[in-house]
Design an enzyme around this catalytic site. Structure first.
Site, short mmCIF file in Angstrom:
data_model
loop_
_atom_site.label_atom_id
_atom_site.label_comp_id
_atom_site.label_asym_id
_atom_site.label_seq_id
_atom_site.Cartn_x
_atom_site.Cartn_y
_atom_site.Cartn_z
CB SER A 20 66.09 51.18 48.40
OG SER A 20 65.65 51.34 49.84
CE1 TYR A 35 66.14 56.33 48.48
CE2 TYR A 35 64.68 54.58 49.55
CZ TYR A 35 66.09 55.09 49.12
OH TYR A 35 66.99 54.55 49.46
#
Length: 245
Positions: free
Chosen positions: A139, A152
């Site tokens: 990400s 995350y």
């Protein structure tokens, strides 16, 4: 592209887009997901896949991942490409984040990457002339961090660590890279996972739009193809300019 490909998280979003992209090249595609992978397998067959194999899998469960490996080996004889897309996101302030939520995100995003990558690499041969490919999904947040997304962010930073370590361990016969998407228009950006405030902030990037899952599928094809022969250990951004490392 007559290759043997495994895509995880293949039911929808980025995973489904990657599966369909490889199917359109005539690859043999195994599709693994905890939810209804058979639906994407039917679509992949219609897109031109030489063969499809639908497999149910919780990527955080070692026995389930090994069962996927056994099924792929029995049907395809091995693997040339894995695109590991299965993952979850979690938004909450740190002080409101139970340890159980942290453990869940790490189990699926990081442990799952480890288990799937290890299994897939064990099925790959590859040579310096024709290397196999491992493509993980990280990400853009792995680079810049973000408040209220700490589990995350930590999990995706760990995915980059696996990518770099494996790239050195298995070169030149296996090339290992990560795709680091910015905001992509999938269910993960929906109200169930992210607040309206954060969705608005995701659009404050130079291209001022959400990316499409198909754009990540195209990048995965590039990394798996002849154009990606000199890439390994990289976090490749498809992010609309959200991060410019």
């Amino acid at each position: 592209m007559n290759r043997r490909v495994l895509v995880t998280g293949a039911y929808r979003g980025i995973g489904a887009a990657c599966a369909l992209a490889f199917a359109a090249t005539g690859a043999r595609v195994a599709l693994a997901d905890i939810r209804r992978p058979d639906e994407t397998a039917v679509a992949a067959a219609g897109a031109g896949a030489a063969e499809t194999l639908a497999l149910s899998c919780d990527v955080s469960d070692e026995s389930a991942v090994l069962a996927v490996g056994d099924a792929v080996k029995e049907r395809f004889g091995g693997l040339d490409v894995v695109v590991h897309c299965a993952g979850v996101i979690h938004e909450a302030p740190l002080l409101d984040t139970p340890v159980a939520d942290f453990d869940r995100v790490i189990a699926i995003n990081l442990r799952g990457s480890f288990l799937v990558g290890k299994m897939a690499i064990g099925l790959m041969e590859g040579t310096a002339e024709v290397p196999a490919r491992v493509i993980l999904i990280a990400s853009d947040m792995a680079y810049y961090g973000r408040e209220t997304f700490s589990p995350y962010v930590a999990s995706k930073h760990g995915v980059l660590g696996l990518t770099r370590s494996w790239a050195k361990e298995f070169a030149p016969r296996i090339l290992v890279n990560a795709i680091c998407p910015g905001p992509i228009d999938t269910d993960m950006l929906g109200a169930a996972n992210m607040s309206a405030e954060w969705r608005a902030r995701e659009l404050a990037i130079p291209l001022a739009r959400f990316g499409q899952p198909e754009e990540i599928g195209e990048l995965a094809l590039f990394l798996a193809g002849s154009g990606g022969r000199y890439f390994t250990g990289q976090g490749v951004g498809s992010n609309g300019g959200s991060i410019m490392p």
